[in-house]
Design a protein around this motif. Structure first.
Motif, PDB file in Angstrom:
ATOM      1  N   VAL A   1      -8.037  -3.299  -1.766  1.00 53.94           N
ATOM      2  CA  VAL A   1      -7.485  -2.115  -1.101  1.00 53.94           C
ATOM      3  C   VAL A   1      -6.598  -1.333  -2.058  1.00 53.94           C
ATOM      4  O   VAL A   1      -6.654  -0.095  -2.116  1.00 53.94           O
ATOM      5  CB  VAL A   1      -6.695  -2.529   0.160  1.00 53.94           C
ATOM      6  CG1 VAL A   1      -5.980  -1.329   0.759  1.00 53.94           C
ATOM      7  CG2 VAL A   1      -7.620  -3.160   1.185  1.00 53.94           C
ATOM      8  N   ASP A   2      -5.776  -2.042  -2.833  1.00 54.16           N
ATOM      9  CA  ASP A   2      -4.856  -1.367  -3.749  1.00 54.16           C
ATOM     10  C   ASP A   2      -5.573  -0.684  -4.904  1.00 54.16           C
ATOM     11  O   ASP A   2      -4.995   0.172  -5.570  1.00 54.16           O
ATOM     12  CB  ASP A   2      -3.839  -2.365  -4.306  1.00 54.16           C
ATOM     13  CG  ASP A   2      -2.869  -2.825  -3.236  1.00 54.16           C
ATOM     14  OD1 ASP A   2      -2.609  -2.039  -2.311  1.00 54.16           O
ATOM     15  OD2 ASP A   2      -2.381  -3.973  -3.318  1.00 54.16           O
TER      16      ASP A   2
ATOM     17  N   VAL B   1      -7.734   7.026  -0.412  1.00 51.11           N
ATOM     18  CA  VAL B   1      -6.746   6.485   0.519  1.00 51.11           C
ATOM     19  C   VAL B   1      -6.197   7.602   1.413  1.00 51.11           C
ATOM     20  O   VAL B   1      -6.077   7.444   2.633  1.00 51.11           O
ATOM     21  CB  VAL B   1      -5.596   5.797  -0.232  1.00 51.11           C
ATOM     22  CG1 VAL B   1      -4.495   5.371   0.735  1.00 51.11           C
ATOM     23  CG2 VAL B   1      -6.112   4.595  -0.997  1.00 51.11           C
TER      24      VAL B   1
ATOM     25  N   TRP C   1       1.816   1.974   0.768  1.00 51.16           N
ATOM     26  CA  TRP C   1       1.258   2.839   1.810  1.00 51.16           C
ATOM     27  C   TRP C   1       2.313   3.795   2.353  1.00 51.16           C
ATOM     28  O   TRP C   1       2.006   4.944   2.682  1.00 51.16           O
ATOM     29  CB  TRP C   1       0.680   1.974   2.944  1.00 51.16           C
ATOM     30  CG  TRP C   1      -0.679   1.430   2.623  1.00 51.16           C
ATOM     31  CD1 TRP C   1      -1.193   1.176   1.401  1.00 51.16           C
ATOM     32  CD2 TRP C   1      -1.687   1.073   3.580  1.00 51.16           C
ATOM     33  NE1 TRP C   1      -2.457   0.670   1.499  1.00 51.16           N
ATOM     34  CE2 TRP C   1      -2.780   0.601   2.833  1.00 51.16           C
ATOM     35  CE3 TRP C   1      -1.756   1.091   4.960  1.00 51.16           C
ATOM     36  CZ2 TRP C   1      -3.958   0.164   3.457  1.00 51.16           C
ATOM     37  CZ3 TRP C   1      -2.918   0.658   5.584  1.00 51.16           C
ATOM     38  CH2 TRP C   1      -4.013   0.201   4.833  1.00 51.16           C
TER      39      TRP C   1
END
Length: 558
Positions: free
Chosen positions: A39-40, A47, A94
Protein backbone atom coordinates in the motif's frame (compact mmCIF):
# COMPACT_ATOMS: atom_id res chain seq x y z
CA UNK A 1 12.18 6.95 53.61
CA UNK A 2 11.93 3.48 52.19
CA UNK A 3 8.54 4.30 50.58
CA UNK A 4 9.98 7.49 49.13
CA UNK A 5 12.89 5.56 47.61
CA UNK A 6 10.52 3.00 46.09
CA UNK A 7 8.38 5.74 44.53
CA UNK A 8 11.48 7.36 43.08
CA UNK A 9 12.61 4.04 41.57
CA UNK A 10 9.14 3.49 40.10
CA UNK A 11 9.20 6.95 38.49
CA UNK A 12 12.64 6.23 37.02
CA UNK A 13 11.40 2.86 35.73
CA UNK A 14 8.39 4.53 34.08
CA UNK A 15 10.63 7.08 32.41
CA UNK A 16 12.96 4.33 31.22
CA UNK A 17 9.99 2.32 29.86
CA UNK A 18 8.61 5.34 28.05
CA UNK A 19 12.05 6.00 26.57
CA UNK A 20 12.35 2.39 25.41
CA UNK A 21 8.86 2.45 23.90
CA UNK A 22 9.74 5.66 22.06
CA UNK A 23 12.96 4.12 20.76
CA UNK A 24 11.08 1.00 19.64
CA UNK A 25 8.53 3.15 17.76
CA UNK A 26 11.36 5.03 16.05
CA UNK A 27 13.07 1.75 15.04
CA UNK A 28 9.76 0.34 13.72
CA UNK A 29 9.16 3.53 11.73
CA UNK A 30 12.68 3.30 10.31
CA UNK A 31 12.11 -0.35 9.32
CA UNK A 32 8.80 0.54 7.71
CA UNK A 33 10.51 3.26 5.68
CA UNK A 34 13.09 0.77 4.41
CA UNK A 35 10.61 -2.05 3.83
CA UNK A 36 7.43 -0.34 2.65
CA UNK A 37 4.21 -2.34 2.40
CA UNK A 38 2.47 -2.75 -0.94
CA UNK A 39 0.00 0.00 0.00
CA UNK A 40 2.80 2.42 0.90
CA UNK A 41 4.44 1.82 -2.48
CA UNK A 42 1.38 3.00 -4.43
CA UNK A 43 2.17 6.29 -6.25
CA UNK A 44 0.84 9.39 -4.50
CA UNK A 45 -1.42 10.35 -7.43
CA UNK A 46 -3.17 6.98 -7.32
CA UNK A 47 -3.62 7.18 -3.54
CA UNK A 48 -5.24 10.61 -3.95
CA UNK A 49 -7.59 9.24 -6.62
CA UNK A 50 -8.54 6.32 -4.36
CA UNK A 51 -9.23 8.74 -1.53
CA UNK A 52 -11.47 10.80 -3.81
CA UNK A 53 -13.46 7.72 -4.76
CA UNK A 54 -13.81 6.86 -1.09
CA UNK A 55 -15.17 10.22 -0.01
CA UNK A 56 -17.79 10.25 -2.77
CA UNK A 57 -19.19 6.77 -2.15
CA UNK A 58 -22.67 6.48 -0.56
CA UNK A 59 -22.65 5.94 3.18
CA UNK A 60 -25.50 5.69 5.67
CA UNK A 61 -23.68 7.06 8.70
CA UNK A 62 -22.90 10.21 10.62
CA UNK A 63 -19.54 11.74 11.44
CA UNK A 64 -18.95 11.79 15.19
CA UNK A 65 -16.11 14.04 16.34
CA UNK A 66 -14.65 13.85 19.84
CA UNK A 67 -14.36 17.37 21.13
CA UNK A 68 -13.00 18.94 24.32
CA UNK A 69 -13.69 17.25 27.64
CA UNK A 70 -14.42 13.94 25.90
CA UNK A 71 -17.72 15.14 24.44
CA UNK A 72 -18.92 13.72 21.12
CA UNK A 73 -20.37 16.05 18.48
CA UNK A 74 -22.29 15.18 15.32
CA UNK A 75 -20.67 17.44 12.75
CA UNK A 76 -22.55 16.43 9.63
CA UNK A 77 -25.57 14.44 8.56
CA UNK A 78 -25.81 13.63 4.90
CA UNK A 79 -26.37 10.64 2.63
CA UNK A 80 -24.23 10.13 0.64
CA UNK A 81 -21.69 11.32 3.19
CA UNK A 82 -18.32 12.41 1.80
CA UNK A 83 -15.90 12.39 4.71
CA UNK A 84 -12.10 12.36 4.53
CA UNK A 85 -11.80 12.38 8.35
CA UNK A 86 -11.58 8.57 8.79
CA UNK A 87 -8.65 8.49 6.35
CA UNK A 88 -6.57 10.55 8.76
CA UNK A 89 -7.11 8.00 11.52
CA UNK A 90 -5.37 5.15 9.66
CA UNK A 91 -1.76 6.26 9.86
CA UNK A 92 0.44 9.33 9.83
CA UNK A 93 1.22 9.01 6.12
CA UNK A 94 -2.45 8.78 5.13
CA UNK A 95 -3.28 11.68 7.40
CA UNK A 96 -0.67 13.85 5.72
CA UNK A 97 -1.94 12.88 2.25
CA UNK A 98 -5.61 13.45 3.14
CA UNK A 99 -5.00 16.74 4.96
CA UNK A 100 -2.96 18.11 2.01
CA UNK A 101 -5.35 17.04 -0.81
CA UNK A 102 -7.78 19.97 -1.33
CA UNK A 103 -10.19 17.99 -3.53
CA UNK A 104 -11.20 15.86 -0.51
CA UNK A 105 -12.51 18.89 1.39
CA UNK A 106 -14.71 20.70 -1.13
CA UNK A 107 -18.01 19.39 0.32
CA UNK A 108 -18.92 20.62 3.79
CA UNK A 109 -22.10 19.57 5.62
CA UNK A 110 -23.11 20.99 8.98
CA UNK A 111 -26.10 20.24 11.21
CA UNK A 112 -26.88 23.33 13.28
CA UNK A 113 -29.89 21.90 15.12
CA UNK A 114 -30.00 23.29 18.66
CA UNK A 115 -30.26 20.32 21.00
CA UNK A 116 -28.27 21.29 24.10
CA UNK A 117 -30.13 22.19 27.31
CA UNK A 118 -27.77 24.63 29.00
CA UNK A 119 -26.35 27.84 27.53
CA UNK A 120 -22.81 26.77 28.42
CA UNK A 121 -23.13 23.44 26.60
CA UNK A 122 -24.74 25.22 23.63
CA UNK A 123 -21.89 27.72 23.35
CA UNK A 124 -19.25 24.99 23.59
CA UNK A 125 -20.94 22.78 20.98
CA UNK A 126 -21.28 25.49 18.35
CA UNK A 127 -17.86 26.97 19.00
CA UNK A 128 -16.43 23.54 18.24
CA UNK A 129 -18.59 23.12 15.10
CA UNK A 130 -17.51 26.52 13.80
CA UNK A 131 -13.86 25.63 14.41
CA UNK A 132 -14.24 22.32 12.57
CA UNK A 133 -16.00 23.97 9.63
CA UNK A 134 -13.29 26.62 9.38
CA UNK A 135 -10.53 23.99 9.36
CA UNK A 136 -12.46 21.85 6.86
CA UNK A 137 -12.88 24.72 4.38
CA UNK A 138 -9.27 25.88 4.84
CA UNK A 139 -8.04 22.46 3.66
CA UNK A 140 -9.95 22.89 0.37
CA UNK A 141 -7.49 25.52 -0.82
CA UNK A 142 -9.08 27.76 -3.43
CA UNK A 143 -11.33 25.13 -5.03
CA UNK A 144 -15.09 25.66 -5.51
CA UNK A 145 -17.19 24.58 -2.52
CA UNK A 146 -20.39 22.66 -1.97
CA UNK A 147 -21.94 23.64 1.36
CA UNK A 148 -25.01 22.10 2.99
CA UNK A 149 -26.49 23.40 6.24
CA UNK A 150 -29.44 21.68 7.90
CA UNK A 151 -31.39 22.58 10.99
CA UNK A 152 -34.01 20.41 12.65
CA UNK A 153 -34.75 21.34 16.26
CA UNK A 154 -34.40 25.03 17.07
CA UNK A 155 -34.40 27.16 20.17
CA UNK A 156 -35.99 30.65 20.18
CA UNK A 157 -34.75 32.67 17.20
CA UNK A 158 -32.47 34.99 19.16
CA UNK A 159 -30.75 32.16 21.01
CA UNK A 160 -30.35 30.07 17.86
CA UNK A 161 -28.95 32.96 15.83
CA UNK A 162 -26.41 33.82 18.53
CA UNK A 163 -24.81 30.38 18.49
CA UNK A 164 -24.99 29.73 14.72
CA UNK A 165 -23.87 33.19 13.58
CA UNK A 166 -20.14 32.25 13.64
CA UNK A 167 -20.94 29.33 11.31
CA UNK A 168 -22.90 31.65 9.00
CA UNK A 169 -19.98 34.11 9.02
CA UNK A 170 -17.57 31.37 7.89
CA UNK A 171 -19.88 30.47 4.98
CA UNK A 172 -20.38 34.13 4.04
CA UNK A 173 -16.66 34.90 4.06
CA UNK A 174 -16.13 31.97 1.65
CA UNK A 175 -19.23 32.70 -0.45
CA UNK A 176 -17.17 33.71 -3.48
CA UNK A 177 -16.11 30.03 -3.78
CA UNK A 178 -19.58 28.49 -3.26
CA UNK A 179 -20.56 26.42 -6.30
CA UNK A 180 -23.48 24.71 -4.52
CA UNK A 181 -25.44 25.97 -1.53
CA UNK A 182 -28.00 23.70 0.12
CA UNK A 183 -30.02 25.18 3.00
CA UNK A 184 -32.61 23.25 4.98
CA UNK A 185 -33.44 25.93 7.52
CA UNK A 186 -36.26 28.02 8.97
CA UNK A 187 -36.98 30.98 6.71
CA UNK A 188 -35.53 33.62 9.03
CA UNK A 189 -32.19 31.80 9.26
CA UNK A 190 -32.03 31.32 5.49
CA UNK A 191 -32.55 35.04 4.95
CA UNK A 192 -29.92 35.84 7.57
CA UNK A 193 -27.31 33.76 5.77
CA UNK A 194 -28.07 34.81 2.18
CA UNK A 195 -28.14 38.51 2.99
CA UNK A 196 -25.23 38.52 5.42
CA UNK A 197 -23.11 41.69 5.24
CA UNK A 198 -20.08 39.42 5.66
CA UNK A 199 -20.73 37.88 2.22
CA UNK A 200 -18.29 38.58 -0.56
CA UNK A 201 -20.84 37.57 -3.21
CA UNK A 202 -21.73 34.22 -4.79
CA UNK A 203 -20.02 34.75 -8.15
CA UNK A 204 -19.56 31.06 -9.05
CA UNK A 205 -22.81 29.69 -7.57
CA UNK A 206 -24.49 27.20 -9.90
CA UNK A 207 -26.99 25.35 -7.68
CA UNK A 208 -29.11 26.75 -4.86
CA UNK A 209 -31.45 24.61 -2.78
CA UNK A 210 -33.71 26.13 -0.12
CA UNK A 211 -35.99 23.97 1.98
CA UNK A 212 -38.06 26.10 4.33
CA UNK A 213 -38.63 24.19 7.58
CA UNK A 214 -40.79 26.90 9.18
CA UNK A 215 -44.28 25.83 10.18
CA UNK A 216 -45.69 29.11 8.92
CA UNK A 217 -44.45 31.09 5.94
CA UNK A 218 -44.19 34.81 6.54
CA UNK A 219 -43.16 36.79 3.43
CA UNK A 220 -41.12 39.27 5.46
CA UNK A 221 -38.85 36.43 6.57
CA UNK A 222 -37.48 36.29 3.01
CA UNK A 223 -37.62 40.01 2.23
CA UNK A 224 -34.41 41.30 0.72
CA UNK A 225 -33.84 44.63 2.41
CA UNK A 226 -31.15 47.18 1.61
CA UNK A 227 -27.62 46.19 0.70
CA UNK A 228 -28.65 42.75 -0.47
CA UNK A 229 -26.18 40.36 -2.08
CA UNK A 230 -27.86 39.01 -5.22
CA UNK A 231 -27.40 35.30 -5.86
CA UNK A 232 -27.63 34.25 -9.52
CA UNK A 233 -27.83 30.43 -9.63
CA UNK A 234 -28.37 28.29 -12.71
CA UNK A 235 -30.17 25.45 -10.91
CA UNK A 236 -32.79 26.18 -8.27
CA UNK A 237 -34.55 23.78 -5.87
CA UNK A 238 -37.24 25.38 -3.69
CA UNK A 239 -39.63 24.02 -1.08
CA UNK A 240 -42.35 26.33 0.31
CA UNK A 241 -40.43 29.52 -0.42
CA UNK A 242 -42.42 32.61 -1.57
CA UNK A 243 -40.96 33.39 -4.99
CA UNK A 244 -41.53 37.16 -5.01
CA UNK A 245 -39.66 37.51 -1.70
CA UNK A 246 -36.60 35.51 -2.73
CA UNK A 247 -33.47 37.66 -2.95
CA UNK A 248 -31.94 36.15 -6.09
CA UNK A 249 -31.39 37.10 -9.71
CA UNK A 250 -33.48 34.92 -12.05
CA UNK A 251 -31.67 35.82 -15.27
CA UNK A 252 -29.32 32.80 -15.22
CA UNK A 253 -31.81 30.19 -14.00
CA UNK A 254 -32.15 27.29 -16.47
CA UNK A 255 -33.52 24.53 -14.20
CA UNK A 256 -36.06 24.66 -11.37
CA UNK A 257 -37.52 22.01 -9.08
CA UNK A 258 -40.09 23.52 -6.74
CA UNK A 259 -42.88 22.77 -4.30
CA UNK A 260 -45.12 25.83 -4.48
CA UNK A 261 -48.08 26.97 -2.41
CA UNK A 262 -50.39 28.28 -5.17
CA UNK A 263 -50.97 27.95 -8.92
CA UNK A 264 -50.26 31.66 -9.38
CA UNK A 265 -46.64 31.00 -8.38
CA UNK A 266 -46.22 28.71 -11.40
CA UNK A 267 -46.83 31.64 -13.72
CA UNK A 268 -44.71 33.95 -11.58
CA UNK A 269 -41.81 31.53 -11.85
CA UNK A 270 -42.08 31.26 -15.65
CA UNK A 271 -42.21 35.04 -15.98
CA UNK A 272 -39.22 35.54 -13.66
CA UNK A 273 -36.94 33.05 -15.48
CA UNK A 274 -36.68 33.84 -19.23
CA UNK A 275 -33.90 31.29 -19.80
CA UNK A 276 -35.64 28.42 -17.99
CA UNK A 277 -35.35 25.08 -19.82
CA UNK A 278 -36.27 22.46 -17.21
CA UNK A 279 -39.16 22.96 -14.77
CA UNK A 280 -40.47 20.34 -12.29
CA UNK A 281 -43.37 21.55 -10.18
CA UNK A 282 -45.69 20.42 -7.44
CA UNK A 283 -48.39 22.78 -6.14
CA UNK A 284 -49.27 22.09 -2.52
CA UNK A 285 -52.59 23.96 -2.52
CA UNK A 286 -53.57 23.76 -6.22
CA UNK A 287 -57.16 24.99 -5.82
CA UNK A 288 -56.46 27.95 -3.56
CA UNK A 289 -56.73 30.74 -4.35
CA UNK A 290 -58.80 30.51 -7.54
CA UNK A 291 -57.32 33.10 -9.92
CA UNK A 292 -58.00 33.88 -13.57
CA UNK A 293 -54.46 33.64 -14.95
CA UNK A 294 -53.39 35.34 -18.19
CA UNK A 295 -52.07 33.12 -20.97
CA UNK A 296 -48.28 32.76 -20.91
CA UNK A 297 -45.84 31.80 -23.66
CA UNK A 298 -42.35 30.66 -22.63
CA UNK A 299 -40.01 30.22 -25.63
CA UNK A 300 -37.18 28.27 -23.93
CA UNK A 301 -38.84 25.63 -21.73
CA UNK A 302 -38.03 22.09 -22.95
CA UNK A 303 -38.97 19.90 -19.96
CA UNK A 304 -42.11 20.38 -17.85
CA UNK A 305 -43.18 18.12 -14.96
CA UNK A 306 -46.57 18.98 -13.43
CA UNK A 307 -47.27 16.88 -10.37
CA UNK A 308 -50.45 18.66 -9.33
CA UNK A 309 -52.90 20.42 -11.66
CA UNK A 310 -56.31 18.92 -10.86
CA UNK A 311 -58.32 21.60 -12.66
CA UNK A 312 -56.05 21.81 -15.70
CA UNK A 313 -55.41 25.52 -15.08
CA UNK A 314 -51.64 25.33 -15.56
CA UNK A 315 -51.56 23.38 -18.82
CA UNK A 316 -54.51 25.27 -20.33
CA UNK A 317 -52.79 28.63 -19.87
CA UNK A 318 -49.35 27.72 -21.25
CA UNK A 319 -47.80 27.72 -24.70
CA UNK A 320 -44.34 26.13 -24.90
CA UNK A 321 -42.92 26.10 -28.44
CA UNK A 322 -39.68 24.36 -27.34
CA UNK A 323 -41.37 21.62 -25.29
CA UNK A 324 -39.80 18.16 -25.71
CA UNK A 325 -40.68 16.37 -22.48
CA UNK A 326 -43.96 16.52 -20.53
CA UNK A 327 -44.83 14.73 -17.27
CA UNK A 328 -48.48 15.17 -16.24
CA UNK A 329 -49.77 13.63 -13.01
CA UNK A 330 -53.58 13.38 -13.16
CA UNK A 331 -53.99 12.27 -9.52
CA UNK A 332 -56.57 9.64 -10.52
CA UNK A 333 -58.68 11.96 -12.71
CA UNK A 334 -60.07 11.35 -16.19
CA UNK A 335 -57.55 12.20 -18.88
CA UNK A 336 -58.40 15.68 -20.33
CA UNK A 337 -57.92 14.83 -24.00
CA UNK A 338 -59.07 18.14 -25.49
CA UNK A 339 -56.97 20.16 -23.02
CA UNK A 340 -53.78 18.19 -23.84
CA UNK A 341 -54.46 18.33 -27.59
CA UNK A 342 -55.00 22.09 -27.41
CA UNK A 343 -51.73 22.48 -25.49
CA UNK A 344 -49.86 20.42 -28.09
CA UNK A 345 -51.48 22.41 -30.90
CA UNK A 346 -50.58 25.80 -29.39
CA UNK A 347 -47.04 24.74 -28.60
CA UNK A 348 -46.54 23.06 -31.98
CA UNK A 349 -47.70 26.16 -33.84
CA UNK A 350 -45.09 28.28 -32.08
CA UNK A 351 -47.65 30.65 -30.55
CA UNK A 352 -50.98 30.91 -28.71
CA UNK A 353 -53.07 30.65 -31.92
CA UNK A 354 -55.06 27.74 -30.50
CA UNK A 355 -55.55 29.07 -27.01
CA UNK A 356 -59.29 29.55 -27.62
CA UNK A 357 -59.71 25.81 -28.00
CA UNK A 358 -60.57 24.70 -24.50
CA UNK A 359 -62.12 21.54 -23.14
CA UNK A 360 -64.58 20.03 -25.59
CA UNK A 361 -63.19 22.06 -28.48
CA UNK A 362 -65.02 25.23 -27.45
CA UNK A 363 -64.16 28.38 -29.33
CA UNK A 364 -63.88 26.87 -32.80
CA UNK A 365 -63.64 23.66 -34.81
CA UNK A 366 -60.71 21.59 -33.60
CA UNK A 367 -59.35 18.68 -35.59
CA UNK A 368 -56.44 16.37 -34.97
CA UNK A 369 -54.77 17.61 -38.16
CA UNK A 370 -54.33 21.03 -36.53
CA UNK A 371 -51.79 19.53 -34.15
CA UNK A 372 -48.17 19.42 -35.27
CA UNK A 373 -46.23 18.79 -32.08
CA UNK A 374 -42.50 18.05 -31.97
CA UNK A 375 -42.64 16.69 -28.43
CA UNK A 376 -40.36 13.69 -27.80
CA UNK A 377 -41.47 12.28 -24.43
CA UNK A 378 -44.88 12.02 -22.74
CA UNK A 379 -45.49 10.67 -19.24
CA UNK A 380 -49.11 10.46 -18.06
CA UNK A 381 -49.28 9.33 -14.42
CA UNK A 382 -52.19 8.08 -12.29
CA UNK A 383 -54.61 8.69 -15.17
CA UNK A 384 -57.99 7.32 -16.15
CA UNK A 385 -58.72 6.83 -19.86
CA UNK A 386 -62.17 6.53 -21.40
CA UNK A 387 -63.20 4.30 -24.33
CA UNK A 388 -60.53 1.64 -23.73
CA UNK A 389 -57.75 4.17 -24.25
CA UNK A 390 -59.05 5.55 -27.56
CA UNK A 391 -58.01 9.05 -26.39
CA UNK A 392 -54.40 7.90 -26.43
CA UNK A 393 -54.72 7.24 -30.15
CA UNK A 394 -55.51 10.93 -30.67
CA UNK A 395 -52.50 11.92 -28.57
CA UNK A 396 -50.33 9.54 -30.59
CA UNK A 397 -51.50 11.11 -33.87
CA UNK A 398 -50.88 14.57 -32.47
CA UNK A 399 -47.30 13.67 -31.48
CA UNK A 400 -45.83 11.75 -34.44
CA UNK A 401 -42.24 12.48 -33.32
CA UNK A 402 -42.71 10.88 -29.92
CA UNK A 403 -39.80 8.61 -28.90
CA UNK A 404 -40.89 7.69 -25.36
CA UNK A 405 -44.35 7.06 -23.91
CA UNK A 406 -45.01 6.22 -20.26
CA UNK A 407 -48.53 5.48 -19.04
CA UNK A 408 -49.38 4.77 -15.38
CA UNK A 409 -53.06 3.98 -14.94
CA UNK A 410 -55.10 5.06 -11.92
CA UNK A 411 -56.37 2.27 -9.70
CA UNK A 412 -59.93 2.78 -10.98
CA UNK A 413 -59.01 2.91 -14.67
CA UNK A 414 -60.05 0.22 -17.12
CA UNK A 415 -58.11 -1.25 -20.03
CA UNK A 416 -56.26 0.41 -22.94
CA UNK A 417 -57.24 -2.28 -25.45
CA UNK A 418 -58.20 0.19 -28.20
CA UNK A 419 -54.77 1.80 -27.98
CA UNK A 420 -52.98 -1.57 -27.99
CA UNK A 421 -54.83 -2.57 -31.17
CA UNK A 422 -54.14 0.76 -32.88
CA UNK A 423 -50.45 0.55 -31.97
CA UNK A 424 -50.28 -2.92 -33.46
CA UNK A 425 -48.87 -2.98 -36.97
CA UNK A 426 -51.10 -5.90 -37.85
CA UNK A 427 -53.10 -4.19 -40.58
CA UNK A 428 -56.63 -5.25 -39.72
CA UNK A 429 -56.33 -4.45 -35.97
CA UNK A 430 -54.83 -0.99 -36.34
CA UNK A 431 -57.07 0.13 -39.20
CA UNK A 432 -60.19 -1.15 -37.43
CA UNK A 433 -59.54 0.93 -34.31
CA UNK A 434 -58.79 4.08 -36.29
CA UNK A 435 -61.92 3.61 -38.42
CA UNK A 436 -64.06 3.32 -35.28
CA UNK A 437 -62.83 6.77 -34.27
CA UNK A 438 -63.24 8.22 -37.75
CA UNK A 439 -59.52 8.87 -37.95
CA UNK A 440 -58.59 6.90 -41.07
CA UNK A 441 -58.42 9.41 -43.87
CA UNK A 442 -56.88 8.13 -47.08
CA UNK A 443 -53.36 6.91 -46.40
CA UNK A 444 -53.14 7.78 -42.69
CA UNK A 445 -49.55 7.72 -41.37
CA UNK A 446 -48.65 4.95 -38.91
CA UNK A 447 -49.21 5.60 -35.21
CA UNK A 448 -46.07 6.70 -33.32
CA UNK A 449 -43.58 5.80 -36.08
CA UNK A 450 -40.54 7.11 -34.12
CA UNK A 451 -41.28 5.33 -30.83
CA UNK A 452 -38.19 3.93 -29.07
CA UNK A 453 -39.40 3.21 -25.53
CA UNK A 454 -42.82 2.22 -24.18
CA UNK A 455 -43.78 1.77 -20.53
CA UNK A 456 -47.10 0.76 -18.97
CA UNK A 457 -48.00 0.54 -15.29
CA UNK A 458 -51.43 -1.10 -15.18
CA UNK A 459 -53.70 -2.24 -12.36
CA UNK A 460 -55.98 -5.02 -11.26
CA UNK A 461 -58.87 -3.82 -13.45
CA UNK A 462 -56.89 -3.69 -16.67
CA UNK A 463 -54.67 -6.06 -18.56
CA UNK A 464 -52.38 -6.14 -21.56
CA UNK A 465 -53.26 -7.76 -24.88
CA UNK A 466 -50.02 -9.71 -24.72
CA UNK A 467 -50.49 -11.30 -28.15
CA UNK A 468 -50.36 -7.85 -29.80
CA UNK A 469 -46.94 -6.91 -28.44
CA UNK A 470 -44.98 -8.77 -31.15
CA UNK A 471 -47.15 -7.06 -33.78
CA UNK A 472 -45.92 -3.65 -32.64
CA UNK A 473 -42.58 -4.63 -34.22
CA UNK A 474 -44.03 -5.60 -37.61
CA UNK A 475 -43.31 -3.41 -40.66
CA UNK A 476 -45.75 -0.57 -41.31
CA UNK A 477 -48.69 -1.13 -43.60
CA UNK A 478 -47.59 -1.04 -47.24
CA UNK A 479 -43.91 -0.58 -46.34
CA UNK A 480 -42.09 -3.80 -45.49
CA UNK A 481 -38.74 -2.03 -45.11
CA UNK A 482 -39.69 0.29 -42.26
CA UNK A 483 -40.85 -0.32 -38.71
CA UNK A 484 -40.62 1.46 -35.38
CA UNK A 485 -37.14 1.82 -33.83
CA UNK A 486 -38.66 0.39 -30.65
CA UNK A 487 -36.00 -1.02 -28.33
CA UNK A 488 -37.55 -1.02 -24.86
CA UNK A 489 -40.94 -2.14 -23.52
CA UNK A 490 -41.55 -2.24 -19.77
CA UNK A 491 -44.83 -3.49 -18.30
CA UNK A 492 -45.73 -3.62 -14.63
CA UNK A 493 -49.09 -4.88 -13.36
CA UNK A 494 -49.94 -3.90 -9.80
CA UNK A 495 -52.17 -6.48 -8.09
CA UNK A 496 -53.28 -7.41 -4.60
CA UNK A 497 -51.95 -10.38 -2.66
CA UNK A 498 -55.31 -12.12 -2.93
CA UNK A 499 -55.56 -11.73 -6.71
CA UNK A 500 -54.58 -14.37 -9.23
CA UNK A 501 -51.16 -13.92 -10.88
CA UNK A 502 -51.02 -12.55 -14.41
CA UNK A 503 -51.16 -15.35 -16.97
CA UNK A 504 -49.66 -15.39 -20.47
CA UNK A 505 -50.41 -18.31 -22.80
CA UNK A 506 -47.43 -20.41 -23.87
CA UNK A 507 -47.55 -19.46 -27.57
CA UNK A 508 -47.52 -15.73 -26.78
CA UNK A 509 -44.83 -16.26 -24.14
CA UNK A 510 -42.59 -17.92 -26.71
CA UNK A 511 -43.10 -15.01 -29.13
CA UNK A 512 -42.14 -12.55 -26.37
CA UNK A 513 -39.03 -14.58 -25.60
CA UNK A 514 -38.11 -14.39 -29.28
CA UNK A 515 -38.13 -10.59 -29.04
CA UNK A 516 -35.86 -10.67 -26.01
CA UNK A 517 -33.54 -13.16 -27.71
CA UNK A 518 -33.25 -10.82 -30.71
CA UNK A 519 -32.20 -7.83 -28.61
CA UNK A 520 -35.41 -6.11 -27.51
CA UNK A 521 -35.28 -4.92 -23.88
CA UNK A 522 -38.66 -6.37 -22.97
CA UNK A 523 -39.58 -6.85 -19.31
CA UNK A 524 -42.92 -7.60 -17.67
CA UNK A 525 -43.61 -7.88 -13.97
CA UNK A 526 -46.37 -8.57 -11.48
CA UNK A 527 -45.99 -6.08 -8.64
CA UNK A 528 -47.37 -7.25 -5.29
CA UNK A 529 -46.54 -4.88 -2.47
CA UNK A 530 -42.76 -4.49 -2.46
CA UNK A 531 -42.19 -7.72 -4.41
CA UNK A 532 -41.93 -8.22 -8.17
CA UNK A 533 -42.44 -11.40 -10.18
CA UNK A 534 -40.97 -11.80 -13.67
CA UNK A 535 -43.68 -12.73 -16.19
CA UNK A 536 -41.28 -13.61 -19.02
CA UNK A 537 -38.59 -15.87 -17.52
CA UNK A 538 -35.93 -16.92 -20.00
CA UNK A 539 -34.72 -20.54 -20.08
CA UNK A 540 -30.92 -20.82 -19.64
CA UNK A 541 -30.48 -22.11 -23.20
CA UNK A 542 -32.19 -18.95 -24.51
CA UNK A 543 -30.08 -16.41 -22.68
CA UNK A 544 -29.84 -13.34 -24.99
CA UNK A 545 -26.12 -13.05 -24.23
CA UNK A 546 -25.57 -16.35 -26.04
CA UNK A 547 -27.40 -15.29 -29.19
CA UNK A 548 -27.44 -12.62 -31.85
CA UNK A 549 -28.74 -9.13 -31.04
CA UNK A 550 -29.25 -8.14 -34.67
CA UNK A 551 -32.22 -5.78 -34.57
CA UNK A 552 -32.90 -6.43 -38.27
CA UNK A 553 -34.33 -9.81 -37.25
CA UNK A 554 -36.91 -8.33 -34.88
CA UNK A 555 -39.74 -8.08 -37.40
CA UNK A 556 -39.07 -11.62 -38.66
CA UNK A 557 -39.06 -12.97 -35.09
CA UNK A 558 -42.37 -11.23 -34.40
Amino acid sequence: MKLKDLNAQIDEAKKALENLLHQRQAVKASINQRHKSLVDRVPLEIVCNIFELYVTKPADSYIDIEGPNGQTFVLTRKTPLPSPLPLGAICQTWRHIAWSTPRLWTSAFVDISVTEDSDAALEETYKFKAQMLSEWISRSGSLPLSIRIVCGEVAPYGQTLRVVQPIFDIVSINSRRCKELDLKLPARLTNRLILSPQSSGYQVLERLRIFNTSDDIHPTEFSSGAGQVLIAPKVLDLNFVPLHELAISWNNVTEVTAVLTAQSEVFELLRYAPKLQVCKLSVHFPDFPAVNHPHLLHPKLRVLDILSDPTGVILSHLTLPAIEHLVYDLKGRLFPTDLVLAFLARSGSGGPDFRSFGAGGQGGEFTIDDVKSNIKELHFLDAQFANDGADLIQIGRAAPNLTKLHIALASSSSSLNAFYRALSNETSSATSELEKMGQVVGNSPPLLPELEALQFIINRRSDILWNLIPEIFLPFKGDNDHFRPLETITIGRVRGRDEAPTSIDEETLEALRDLIYDGVRLSAWDVVGSKTFNLIPMPPERNPENGSSDKDKISQAA
